[in-house]
Design a protein around this motif. Sequence first.
Motif, PDB file in Angstrom:
ATOM      1  N   VAL A 104       7.114  43.379  -0.535  1.00 24.69           N
ATOM      2  CA  VAL A 104       6.137  44.346  -1.274  1.00 24.69           C
ATOM      3  C   VAL A 104       6.935  45.396  -2.089  1.00 24.69           C
ATOM      4  O   VAL A 104       7.761  46.135  -1.750  1.00 24.69           O
ATOM      5  CB  VAL A 104       5.312  45.149  -0.235  1.00 24.69           C
ATOM      6  N   ALA A 105       6.083  45.547  -3.565  1.00 23.06           N
ATOM      7  CA  ALA A 105       6.926  46.486  -4.374  1.00 23.06           C
ATOM      8  C   ALA A 105       5.533  47.170  -4.728  1.00 23.06           C
ATOM      9  O   ALA A 105       4.378  46.674  -4.889  1.00 23.06           O
ATOM     10  CB  ALA A 105       7.332  45.601  -5.568  1.00 23.06           C
ATOM     11  N   VAL A 106       5.887  48.728  -4.729  1.00 23.53           N
ATOM     12  CA  VAL A 106       4.960  49.525  -5.191  1.00 23.53           C
ATOM     13  C   VAL A 106       4.985  49.941  -6.613  1.00 23.53           C
ATOM     14  O   VAL A 106       6.130  50.412  -6.797  1.00 23.53           O
ATOM     15  CB  VAL A 106       4.870  50.813  -4.187  1.00 23.53           C
ATOM     16  N   ASN A 107       4.100  49.660  -7.360  1.00 21.61           N
ATOM     17  CA  ASN A 107       4.193  50.089  -8.899  1.00 21.61           C
ATOM     18  C   ASN A 107       5.158  49.291  -9.640  1.00 21.61           C
ATOM     19  O   ASN A 107       5.704  48.245  -9.138  1.00 21.61           O
ATOM     20  CB  ASN A 107       4.472  51.552  -8.898  1.00 21.61           C
ATOM     21  N   GLN A 108       5.538  49.937 -10.776  1.00 19.36           N
ATOM     22  CA  GLN A 108       6.161  48.983 -11.901  1.00 19.36           C
ATOM     23  C   GLN A 108       7.574  48.558 -11.869  1.00 19.36           C
ATOM     24  O   GLN A 108       7.837  47.631 -11.558  1.00 19.36           O
ATOM     25  CB  GLN A 108       6.142  49.970 -13.189  1.00 19.36           C
ATOM     26  N   THR A 109       8.454  49.791 -11.536  1.00 15.98           N
ATOM     27  CA  THR A 109       9.877  49.514 -11.494  1.00 15.98           C
ATOM     28  C   THR A 109      10.391  48.760 -10.247  1.00 15.98           C
ATOM     29  O   THR A 109      11.031  47.597 -10.404  1.00 15.98           O
ATOM     30  CB  THR A 109      10.621  50.748 -11.421  1.00 15.98           C
ATOM     31  N   PRO A 110       9.758  48.818  -9.068  1.00 16.80           N
ATOM     32  CA  PRO A 110      10.199  48.076  -7.951  1.00 16.80           C
ATOM     33  C   PRO A 110       9.587  46.765  -7.968  1.00 16.80           C
ATOM     34  O   PRO A 110      10.421  45.676  -7.507  1.00 16.80           O
ATOM     35  CB  PRO A 110       9.416  48.863  -6.712  1.00 16.80           C
ATOM     36  N   ALA A 111       8.632  46.501  -8.771  1.00 20.70           N
ATOM     37  CA  ALA A 111       8.111  45.117  -8.974  1.00 20.70           C
ATOM     38  C   ALA A 111       9.166  44.379  -9.807  1.00 20.70           C
ATOM     39  O   ALA A 111       9.510  43.129  -9.582  1.00 20.70           O
ATOM     40  CB  ALA A 111       6.693  45.148  -9.593  1.00 20.70           C
ATOM     41  N   VAL A 112       9.342  44.789 -10.855  1.00 15.90           N
ATOM     42  CA  VAL A 112      10.467  44.421 -11.847  1.00 15.90           C
ATOM     43  C   VAL A 112      11.563  43.839 -11.164  1.00 15.90           C
ATOM     44  O   VAL A 112      12.252  42.779 -11.174  1.00 15.90           O
ATOM     45  CB  VAL A 112      10.650  45.232 -13.150  1.00 15.90           C
ATOM     46  N   LEU A 113      12.284  44.724 -10.322  1.00 19.42           N
ATOM     47  CA  LEU A 113      13.387  44.672  -9.528  1.00 19.42           C
ATOM     48  C   LEU A 113      13.238  43.703  -8.544  1.00 19.42           C
ATOM     49  O   LEU A 113      14.224  42.737  -8.361  1.00 19.42           O
ATOM     50  CB  LEU A 113      13.935  45.912  -8.833  1.00 19.42           C
ATOM     51  N   ALA A 114      12.073  43.461  -7.642  1.00 19.69           N
ATOM     52  CA  ALA A 114      11.984  42.639  -6.617  1.00 19.69           C
ATOM     53  C   ALA A 114      11.985  41.269  -7.197  1.00 19.69           C
ATOM     54  O   ALA A 114      12.642  40.211  -6.673  1.00 19.69           O
ATOM     55  CB  ALA A 114      10.927  43.013  -5.824  1.00 19.69           C
ATOM     56  N   VAL A 115      11.340  41.136  -8.305  1.00 15.62           N
ATOM     57  CA  VAL A 115      10.996  39.556  -9.172  1.00 15.62           C
ATOM     58  C   VAL A 115      12.391  39.396  -9.523  1.00 15.62           C
ATOM     59  O   VAL A 115      12.837  38.195  -9.528  1.00 15.62           O
ATOM     60  CB  VAL A 115      10.191  39.766 -10.164  1.00 15.62           C
ATOM     61  N   ALA A 116      13.365  40.222 -10.287  1.00 19.84           N
ATOM     62  CA  ALA A 116      14.414  39.925 -11.098  1.00 19.84           C
ATOM     63  C   ALA A 116      15.327  39.455  -9.896  1.00 19.84           C
ATOM     64  O   ALA A 116      16.209  38.579 -10.320  1.00 19.84           O
ATOM     65  CB  ALA A 116      14.968  41.234 -11.976  1.00 19.84           C
ATOM     66  N   THR A 169       4.442  40.744 -12.585  1.00 20.19           N
ATOM     67  CA  THR A 169       3.142  40.676 -12.016  1.00 20.19           C
ATOM     68  C   THR A 169       2.865  39.099 -12.174  1.00 20.19           C
ATOM     69  O   THR A 169       2.052  38.672 -11.385  1.00 20.19           O
ATOM     70  CB  THR A 169       2.107  41.433 -12.818  1.00 20.19           C
ATOM     71  N   ARG A 170       3.015  38.292 -13.250  1.00 13.65           N
ATOM     72  CA  ARG A 170       2.833  36.907 -13.367  1.00 13.65           C
ATOM     73  C   ARG A 170       3.466  36.219 -12.212  1.00 13.65           C
ATOM     74  O   ARG A 170       3.232  35.107 -11.661  1.00 13.65           O
ATOM     75  CB  ARG A 170       2.974  36.355 -14.642  1.00 13.65           C
ATOM     76  N   ALA A 171       4.982  36.595 -11.822  1.00 13.17           N
ATOM     77  CA  ALA A 171       5.598  36.138 -10.933  1.00 13.17           C
ATOM     78  C   ALA A 171       5.363  36.549  -9.564  1.00 13.17           C
ATOM     79  O   ALA A 171       5.785  35.835  -8.599  1.00 13.17           O
ATOM     80  CB  ALA A 171       7.058  36.270 -11.220  1.00 13.17           C
ATOM     81  N   TRP A 203      -5.996  47.262 -15.370  1.00 17.12           N
ATOM     82  CA  TRP A 203      -4.727  46.421 -15.320  1.00 17.12           C
ATOM     83  C   TRP A 203      -4.903  44.956 -15.866  1.00 17.12           C
ATOM     84  O   TRP A 203      -4.290  44.641 -16.579  1.00 17.12           O
ATOM     85  CB  TRP A 203      -4.099  46.544 -14.016  1.00 17.12           C
ATOM     86  N   LYS A 204      -6.201  44.477 -15.454  1.00 19.69           N
ATOM     87  CA  LYS A 204      -6.321  43.157 -16.082  1.00 19.69           C
ATOM     88  C   LYS A 204      -6.434  43.193 -17.654  1.00 19.69           C
ATOM     89  O   LYS A 204      -5.942  42.509 -18.243  1.00 19.69           O
ATOM     90  CB  LYS A 204      -7.531  42.607 -15.546  1.00 19.69           C
ATOM     91  N   GLY A 205      -7.147  44.225 -17.933  1.00 14.68           N
ATOM     92  CA  GLY A 205      -7.380  44.372 -19.628  1.00 14.68           C
ATOM     93  C   GLY A 205      -5.964  44.814 -19.990  1.00 14.68           C
ATOM     94  O   GLY A 205      -6.000  44.647 -21.346  1.00 14.68           O
ATOM     95  N   LYS A 206      -5.012  45.207 -19.284  1.00 15.62           N
ATOM     96  CA  LYS A 206      -3.714  45.548 -20.004  1.00 15.62           C
ATOM     97  C   LYS A 206      -2.827  44.210 -19.844  1.00 15.62           C
ATOM     98  O   LYS A 206      -1.558  44.311 -20.297  1.00 15.62           O
ATOM     99  CB  LYS A 206      -3.047  46.845 -19.342  1.00 15.62           C
ATOM    100  N   GLY A 207      -3.549  43.189 -19.679  1.00 18.90           N
ATOM    101  CA  GLY A 207      -2.772  41.732 -19.674  1.00 18.90           C
ATOM    102  C   GLY A 207      -2.059  41.350 -18.207  1.00 18.90           C
ATOM    103  O   GLY A 207      -1.346  40.327 -18.212  1.00 18.90           O
ATOM    104  N   ARG A 236       8.534  49.599 -20.661  1.00 14.88           N
ATOM    105  CA  ARG A 236       8.916  48.482 -20.091  1.00 14.88           C
ATOM    106  C   ARG A 236       7.956  47.452 -19.775  1.00 14.88           C
ATOM    107  O   ARG A 236       8.073  46.772 -18.810  1.00 14.88           O
ATOM    108  CB  ARG A 236       9.636  48.939 -18.748  1.00 14.88           C
ATOM    109  N   HIS A 237       6.343  47.765 -20.447  1.00 15.67           N
ATOM    110  CA  HIS A 237       5.435  47.032 -19.900  1.00 15.67           C
ATOM    111  C   HIS A 237       5.256  45.445 -20.027  1.00 15.67           C
ATOM    112  O   HIS A 237       4.906  44.669 -19.152  1.00 15.67           O
ATOM    113  CB  HIS A 237       4.156  47.505 -20.713  1.00 15.67           C
ATOM    114  N   GLY A 238       6.175  45.185 -20.928  1.00 15.78           N
ATOM    115  CA  GLY A 238       6.495  43.398 -21.089  1.00 15.78           C
ATOM    116  C   GLY A 238       7.036  43.116 -19.969  1.00 15.78           C
ATOM    117  O   GLY A 238       6.667  41.902 -19.447  1.00 15.78           O
ATOM    118  N   LEU A 239       8.127  43.797 -19.370  1.00 16.37           N
ATOM    119  CA  LEU A 239       8.876  43.492 -18.056  1.00 16.37           C
ATOM    120  C   LEU A 239       7.799  43.324 -16.959  1.00 16.37           C
ATOM    121  O   LEU A 239       7.830  42.470 -16.031  1.00 16.37           O
ATOM    122  CB  LEU A 239       9.926  44.279 -17.775  1.00 16.37           C
ATOM    123  N   PHE A 240       7.099  44.315 -16.659  1.00 19.06           N
ATOM    124  CA  PHE A 240       6.121  44.522 -15.854  1.00 19.06           C
ATOM    125  C   PHE A 240       4.983  43.276 -15.895  1.00 19.06           C
ATOM    126  O   PHE A 240       4.685  42.645 -14.907  1.00 19.06           O
ATOM    127  CB  PHE A 240       5.503  45.881 -16.012  1.00 19.06           C
TER     128      PHE A 240
END
Length: 108
Positions: free
Chosen positions: A1-13, A48-50, A65-69, A40-44
């Motif tokens: 479980v990742a909360v918000n942006q940076t932890p999500a990118v790190l967990a997937v990477a 989220t797709r992963a 957030w859906k509107g932000k891709g 870093r929105h592109g990484l985010f």
Amino acid sequence: VAVNQTPAVLAVAIGRALKATWATVVIFHTTLLMPRERARHGLFEWATRAARALVFVSQNQAAYWKGKGLRSPAVHTIRNGVDLGRFSMVADPSGAHFSMLTLANGEM
């Protein structure tokens, strides 16, 4: 479980680097991004797709957030709040409400 942006990118990477089989779920507690997070929105978006699922605190936040891709195989909303009818602090001079929480009288 990742909360918000940076932890999500790190967990997937990290998961990808280790060829891990865990599923990442991203929980959102914010809508506004700090300047460094916007950069870093592109990484985010990639993270989220992963992710297996995205969890939001409201439908409005999910729509934003859906509107932000941001996309994921599953999107869930768990409302963030307290039922004040059920959970309310009533003045109790005996201190019983503290003992129910296993707190000493007046300790908070």
